[in-house]
Motif scaffolding. Sequence first.
Motif, PDB file in Angstrom:
ATOM      1  N   LEU A  26       0.778  -1.225   0.064  1.00  0.00           N
ATOM      2  CA  LEU A  26      -0.012   0.095   0.064  1.00  0.00           C
ATOM      3  C   LEU A  26       0.801   1.313  -0.093  1.00  0.00           C
ATOM      4  N   LYS A  27       2.037   1.153   0.528  1.00  0.00           N
ATOM      5  CA  LYS A  27       2.866   2.368   0.371  1.00  0.00           C
ATOM      6  C   LYS A  27       3.421   2.559  -0.858  1.00  0.00           C
ATOM      7  N   VAL A  28       3.631   1.592  -1.744  1.00  0.00           N
ATOM      8  CA  VAL A  28       4.048   1.814  -3.201  1.00  0.00           C
ATOM      9  C   VAL A  28       2.711   2.612  -3.886  1.00  0.00           C
ATOM     10  N   MET A  32       1.939   6.056  -5.946  1.00  0.00           N
ATOM     11  CA  MET A  32       1.517   6.408  -7.340  1.00  0.00           C
ATOM     12  C   MET A  32       0.001   7.255  -7.435  1.00  0.00           C
ATOM     13  N   ASP A  33      -0.624   7.198  -6.286  1.00  0.00           N
ATOM     14  CA  ASP A  33      -2.112   7.625  -6.195  1.00  0.00           C
ATOM     15  C   ASP A  33      -1.826   9.398  -6.101  1.00  0.00           C
ATOM     16  N   ILE A  34      -1.191   9.935  -6.863  1.00  0.00           N
ATOM     17  CA  ILE A  34      -1.099  11.330  -6.650  1.00  0.00           C
ATOM     18  C   ILE A  34      -2.190  12.312  -6.485  1.00  0.00           C
ATOM     19  N   THR A  35      -3.214  11.707  -7.006  1.00  0.00           N
ATOM     20  CA  THR A  35      -4.715  12.566  -6.988  1.00  0.00           C
ATOM     21  C   THR A  35      -5.549  12.006  -5.611  1.00  0.00           C
ATOM     22  N   GLY A  36      -5.068  10.996  -4.878  1.00  0.00           N
ATOM     23  CA  GLY A  36      -5.774  10.515  -3.975  1.00  0.00           C
ATOM     24  C   GLY A  36      -5.112  10.502  -2.579  1.00  0.00           C
ATOM     25  N   THR A  37      -4.644   9.329  -2.193  1.00  0.00           N
ATOM     26  CA  THR A  37      -3.820   9.107  -0.918  1.00  0.00           C
ATOM     27  C   THR A  37      -2.587   8.999  -0.994  1.00  0.00           C
ATOM     28  N   PHE A  38      -1.977  10.073  -1.660  1.00  0.00           N
ATOM     29  CA  PHE A  38      -0.522  10.202  -2.218  1.00  0.00           C
ATOM     30  C   PHE A  38       0.266  10.023  -0.745  1.00  0.00           C
ATOM     31  N   ASP A  39       1.206   9.274  -0.880  1.00  0.00           N
ATOM     32  CA  ASP A  39       2.200   8.896   0.347  1.00  0.00           C
ATOM     33  C   ASP A  39       3.741   9.165  -0.197  1.00  0.00           C
TER      34      ASP A  39
END
Length: 138
Positions: A26-28, A32-39
């Motif tokens: 989920l970290k990775v 990659m989810d730059i418009t949502g849950t970006f980490d």
Amino acid sequence: MRAFFILVSGLLFGLGVTLSGMVDPLKVLNFMDITGTFDPTLLFVMGAGLAVTLVGYRIVLGWQKPLLAERFHLPVRSMIDARLLAGAALFGIGWGLSGFCPGPAVASLVFGHLPSVIFVAAMAAGMVITRRLAPRAG
């Protein structure tokens, strides 16, 4: 002596990816989810790894020979070809879809999670199939 250093290196790597949270797919995927849950954690881990590698290579390549081998084994090919691009694309697609990178996936086996086991088994099968089917690159 060489086996001892291999073990210590593997344990250090496993500890590093575990402490950084990179064994959690989920970290990775969140990176990659730059418009949502970006980490951004993965960016810092990659940056730290790059910094250590740059310093390490500058130091070690100044030596006449490595500590546990007769000579350095550095890549001799520098050409970007279809085989390299296909391999990089397959790696990126697999990483993006699963959230697992090969090293952290192997390290995550100690937790016994089924997705880790499935990923590593599929990765090993892919390695075996590739070695049997693909011609050896010179």
